[in-house]
Design a protein around this motif. Structure first.
Motif, mmCIF file in Angstrom:
data_model
loop_
_atom_site.group_PDB
_atom_site.id
_atom_site.type_symbol
_atom_site.label_atom_id
_atom_site.label_comp_id
_atom_site.label_asym_id
_atom_site.label_seq_id
_atom_site.Cartn_x
_atom_site.Cartn_y
_atom_site.Cartn_z
ATOM 1 N N GLU A 187 19.345 1.721 -49.416
ATOM 2 C CA GLU A 187 19.119 2.632 -48.300
ATOM 3 C C GLU A 187 19.712 4.017 -48.582
ATOM 4 N N LEU A 232 17.426 5.821 -50.983
ATOM 5 C CA LEU A 232 16.258 6.315 -50.250
ATOM 6 C C LEU A 232 16.597 7.613 -49.516
ATOM 7 N N ASP A 243 15.110 9.495 -52.846
ATOM 8 C CA ASP A 243 13.708 9.101 -52.880
ATOM 9 C C ASP A 243 12.900 9.702 -51.737
ATOM 10 N N THR A 244 13.363 9.540 -50.524
ATOM 11 C CA THR A 244 12.598 10.046 -49.388
ATOM 12 C C THR A 244 12.486 11.574 -49.403
ATOM 13 N N HIS A 250 9.747 12.665 -51.848
ATOM 14 C CA HIS A 250 8.341 12.310 -51.612
ATOM 15 C C HIS A 250 7.842 12.663 -50.208
ATOM 16 N N GLU A 251 8.735 12.707 -49.229
ATOM 17 C CA GLU A 251 8.368 13.082 -47.860
ATOM 18 C C GLU A 251 7.137 12.310 -47.395
ATOM 19 N N ASP A 252 7.202 10.997 -47.514
ATOM 20 C CA ASP A 252 6.081 10.129 -47.163
ATOM 21 C C ASP A 252 6.623 8.957 -46.345
ATOM 22 N N PRO A 253 6.575 9.052 -45.010
ATOM 23 C CA PRO A 253 7.151 7.984 -44.174
ATOM 24 C C PRO A 253 6.510 6.622 -44.418
ATOM 25 N N ARG A 296 5.250 5.478 -47.233
ATOM 26 C CA ARG A 296 5.790 4.984 -48.504
ATOM 27 C C ARG A 296 7.179 4.399 -48.303
ATOM 28 N N GLU A 297 8.012 5.108 -47.541
ATOM 29 C CA GLU A 297 9.361 4.617 -47.277
ATOM 30 C C GLU A 297 9.317 3.314 -46.487
ATOM 31 N N ARG A 305 10.921 -0.314 -47.574
ATOM 32 C CA ARG A 305 11.889 -1.044 -46.760
ATOM 33 C C ARG A 305 11.407 -2.465 -46.469
#
Length: 210
Positions: A36, A39, A43-44, A47-50, A52-53, A57
């Motif tokens: 977490e 991320l 990572d988050t 990439h700014e891709d909810p 994908r996140e 998870r």
């Protein structure tokens, strides 16, 4: 294939790393939330891709449940997890793969899938230290690059699965992910094992030579 050649030739018992591996084994299991944190910190934002996140998870929760149930490591289980990572069924790639903007190329040949399957499942049963097994699976997923997409995520999940199944905490991931690694570089492979073991033992992780 430099990674496969190096992996088959390397002594994965790493006798010179025994003190670090023993210190890691002595650490009681706890939830470190290392995935977490990685991320949130790297990572988050990258990439700014909810969606994908959210998929990652979900895959992470599944991996943890499998590890807690002492599920065996198989290629089919890796595919099952990767389907959650990507949001659809996945198969082994059918052509050359590229990473880091095309800087890294991973060749394809017809026997590659069977070779990967045999190696992963044999390695899972060879009795090496759990930290070594986790690092080796991480490297296999990174350098065989078995899936059409998401292999770095697969590597992090496989790493956690084997550690958690052995009841070892997941160490901080950022030093491990950012450690420069190249296929066949056995010095870096050993350094990865040392960093992972020290991270688990709570000794931090510098970029020292093994």
């Amino acid at each position: 294939m430099p990674h496969l050649q190096a992996s088959l030739a390397l002594d994965w018992t790493f006798p010179h790393l025994r003190p670090e591996l023993e210190a890691a084994s002595a650490r009681a299991f706890e939830e470190t939330h290392a995935q977490e944190r990685f991320l949130a910190e790297l990572d988050t934002p990258a990439h700014e891709d909810p969606a994908r996140e959210a998929r990652f998870r979900d895959a992470l929760a599944h991996v943890r449940a499998l590890a807690d149930a002492q599920a065996p490591l198989t290629y089919e289980r890796l595919r099952e997890v990767q389907a959650r990572v990507l949001g659809h069924a996945v198969s082994f790639r059918t052509g050359d793969a590229f990473a880091h903007g095309g800087a890294h190329r991973y060749l394809f040949f017809p026997e590659l899938e069977a070779m990967f399957t045999r190696k992963v499942e044999a390695d899972a049963a060879d009795g090496c230290h759990p930290v070594v097994q986790a690092v080796r699976l991480y490297l296999d997923l990174a350098f065989f690059h078995p899936f059409p997409d998401g292999n770095a995520r697969a590597a992090r999940l496989g790493f956690e699965f084997l550690l958690r199944r052995a009841r070892l905490p997941t160490p901080p991931l950022t030093p491990l992910v950012l450690l420069p690694k190249h296929p066949g570089d056995v010095v870096r492979y050993a350094q990865f094992v040392r960093l992972a073991a020290r991270g688990i033992a709570g000794r931090g992780g510098g970029a020292e030579s093994p």
